[in-house]
Motif scaffolding. Structure first.
Motif, PDB file in Angstrom:
ATOM      1  N   THR A   1      -4.271   8.375   1.256  1.00 11.93           N
ATOM      2  CA  THR A   1      -4.117   7.295   2.227  1.00 11.93           C
ATOM      3  C   THR A   1      -4.757   7.672   3.567  1.00 11.93           C
ATOM      4  O   THR A   1      -5.301   6.813   4.261  1.00 11.93           O
TER       5      THR A   1
ATOM      6  N   TYR B   1      -7.433   5.248   5.346  1.00 10.31           N
ATOM      7  CA  TYR B   1      -7.242   4.671   6.674  1.00 10.31           C
ATOM      8  C   TYR B   1      -8.344   5.094   7.644  1.00 10.31           C
ATOM      9  O   TYR B   1      -8.707   4.328   8.538  1.00 10.31           O
TER      10      TYR B   1
ATOM     11  N   PHE C   1       0.861   4.020  -2.921  1.00 11.60           N
ATOM     12  CA  PHE C   1       0.113   5.232  -2.591  1.00 11.60           C
ATOM     13  C   PHE C   1       0.846   6.228  -1.694  1.00 11.60           C
ATOM     14  O   PHE C   1       0.438   7.376  -1.598  1.00 11.60           O
TER      15      PHE C   1
ATOM     16  N   THR D   1      -1.868   8.399   8.428  1.00 10.79           N
ATOM     17  CA  THR D   1      -1.082   7.284   7.888  1.00 10.79           C
ATOM     18  C   THR D   1       0.112   6.957   8.785  1.00 10.79           C
ATOM     19  O   THR D   1       0.393   5.785   9.055  1.00 10.79           O
TER      20      THR D   1
ATOM     21  N   ILE E   1       0.835  -1.210   0.000  1.00 11.85           N
ATOM     22  CA  ILE E   1       0.000   0.000   0.000  1.00 11.85           C
ATOM     23  C   ILE E   1       0.866   1.254   0.000  1.00 11.85           C
ATOM     24  O   ILE E   1       0.629   2.191  -0.782  1.00 11.85           O
ATOM     25  N   THR E   2       1.894   1.265   0.862  1.00  9.61           N
ATOM     26  CA  THR E   2       2.762   2.454   0.912  1.00  9.61           C
ATOM     27  C   THR E   2       3.557   2.614  -0.377  1.00  9.61           C
ATOM     28  O   THR E   2       3.842   3.737  -0.803  1.00  9.61           O
TER      29      THR E   2
ATOM     30  N   ILE F   1      -7.209   4.665  -5.618  1.00  8.31           N
ATOM     31  CA  ILE F   1      -7.445   4.456  -4.194  1.00  8.31           C
ATOM     32  C   ILE F   1      -8.701   3.606  -3.971  1.00  8.31           C
ATOM     33  O   ILE F   1      -8.817   2.898  -2.964  1.00  8.31           O
TER      34      ILE F   1
END
Length: 509
Positions: free
Chosen positions: A44, A48, A38, A268, A34-35, A190
């Protein structure tokens, strides 16, 4: 025969621990993916926040609550071998659960914007809109993940631990594969992430169904004798645990609310730092607390408070033995860990540095968060569910005040939020300890001595490991960090062995 049973239990415990660790590793691979795609930004942060909402209910209704609460009820039927009554009971539980989950799924879908507003009031209108749309797409997540918890409870009651322990791997693996599929063959946005989470929950549920069928644990929806006395008993036990755990998790959501007013990426950074802490808490603290409940309940039922006190002290010392080195590693090597896990793709060195700052603040309370989990089990064992809930609610208010003081008044930002969580956990730990004394269950003074000894061992082991590895290898790399971990563990266990710490022997139990 007893020897065989012990070996079987030891083998099962080891297998579950290995699978749990394996699952956590895949969880970090998921976060890494994910990191990578994005980074840490408004997108993000929006995701989240949206993910935290159903994930909160996942923790309330699924992990550690629903499955663990149901196991004693299911086990009773397994022991009596009353298959007809067992089938009727599990269908009742399934029917009630389905109705509750449908209600929350519809609530998340139709009131997503209003719900997101409650937890991220500081979001801009665009972020609020994005987060609510993500929550809509993820709304069925809770339905499938909670049914997975029901399956976990059923399988565990029959001594089948593989599928329940392995199924979270499928959740994380499905997310990773979905993101890579979108990246190479479709379009990665996303929104792809929200669909990936939903597919992961479905995969975790489906992987368990063959095992449910093989062990004759099928269930069906039925309105007949919908709320039997046994079903009411489950609800009576479940509600206090849900409320208590709910108060604890609301602390995290309070942090999210404050973080929504702060710089982009704050949500995040906090989330990724929490995820790192979940490895030792999940593998060590939750495992010890879960295993301890059965033994503590047995001592309580026999009114043997002396043995209960000794057992609780032994387990707490063992928890210190396992969590103290984790705390020291996060405090001093957390920057290298964050760089190794997250710095790639859209996630920059600056993002990693901020995540490490949050990790430092969270690590201060790591040992006490684990301690709270164990102490809460002692209250459940003596059938006092009111005290931990009451103390947790007071602690919730304290956390909110500390968040305002550290993040706004002192202007520590998101680091102040993490620090507030740690301080409130420390206060809750000592509040629970004091309350247990009223029930003549005391934590001994030698626990403090052991705590300081384990911290000292960890610090010295870290200094020696740093010196040896950095003398031999000048460049910083994955291999260097790995060798540091190996060297650190070797010295920590060596110090414990030379000083004859009995906690070292508990690893085999």
């Amino acid at each position: 025969m007893i020897g065989k049973d012990k070996k079987k239990k030891f083998s099962s415990s080891v297998n579950v621990a290995i699978l749990t660790f394996f699952s956590r590793v895949f969880g970090y691979l998921r976060d890494l993916t994910i990191t990578f795609f994005f980074g840490a930004n408004t997108l993000t942060d929006s995701f989240y926040v949206a993910f935290r909402i159903p994930n909160l209910f996942r923790r309330l209704l699924a992990e550690g609550t629903l499955s663990s609460t149901l196991v004693p009820f299911f086990t009773k039927y397994v022991d009596t071998k009353d298959e007809n009554s067992f089938k009727k009971f599990r269908s009742e539980v399934f029917s009630i659960l389905v109705l509750v989950l449908i209600f929350f799924t519809l609530l998340f879908f139709f009131f997503s914007k209003e719900i997101v507003s409650l937890f991220a009031f500081g979001f801009s209108e665009d972020q609020l809109e994005l987060s609510s749309n993500l929550l809509k797409r993820m709304s069925p997540f809770l339905f499938f993940i909670s049914l997975s918890a029901l399956n976990m409870g059923l399988l565990n009651s029959k001594g089948k631990f593989f599928a329940p322990a392995f199924s979270p791997v499928m959740f994380n693996l499905a997310i990773i594969l979905t993101l890579f599929t979108c990246y190479f063959f479709l379009e990665l946005t996303i929104y792809s992430l929200s669909y990936a989470v939903l597919l992961g929950a479905i995969a975790q549920f489906l992987i368990q169904l063959p095992f449910i069928s093989q062990n004759h644990l099928n269930y069906k929806f039925s309105f007949k004798t919908f709320l039997s006395e046994e079903a009411k008993a489950v609800i009576k036990v479940l509600i206090p645990q849900v409320v208590g755990l709910g108060v604890y998790n609301l602390n995290i959501l309070i942090n999210t609310q404050f973080a929504s007013f702060m710089e982009n990426g704050s949500v995040t950074y906090l989330y990724l730092a929490e995820r790192l802490l979940e490895l030792p808490l999940g593998v060590f603290a939750v495992s010890i607390a879960t295993i301890s409940l059965t033994q503590l309940s047995e001592f309580s039922n026999n009114k043997n408070l002396m043995k209960m006190t000794k057992y609780l002290n032994d387990r707490m010392a063992f928890l210190y033995f396992l969590l103290c080195p984790c705390c020291i590693v996060f405090l001093f090597w957390g920057d290298s860990i964050c760089d190794l896990l997250y710095v790639r793709g859209e996630f920059t060195l600056s993002d990693s540095y901020f995540t490490y700052k949050a990790l430092i603040a969270y690590s201060v309370g790591l040992i006490f968060v684990g301690g709270v989990r164990l102490l809460t089990q002692a209250f459940f064992a003596i059938k006092d569910t009111a005290t931990p809930v009451k103390l947790a609610m007071i602690n919730l208010i304290l956390n909110a005040l500390l968040c305002y003081f550290f993040s706004i008044i002192l202007n520590f930002g998101f680091i102040g939020l993490a620090l507030s969580s740690s301080i409130s956990s420390i206060v809750l730990f000592f509040s629970l300890t004091y309350s247990l004394r009223k029930n003549k269950i005391n934590l001994k003074f030698n626990l403090l001595i052991k705590f300081l000894v384990f911290i000292f061992f960890s610090f010295i082991a870290l200094l020696i490991s740093n010196y040896i590895i950095e003398t031999l290898i000048s460049e910083s790399s994955i291999v260097t960090l790995f060798l540091k971990f190996i060297c650190f563990a070797a010295f920590y266990f060596l110090f414990s062995y030379l000083t004859k710490m009995k906690e070292l022997k508990l690893i085999k139990e």
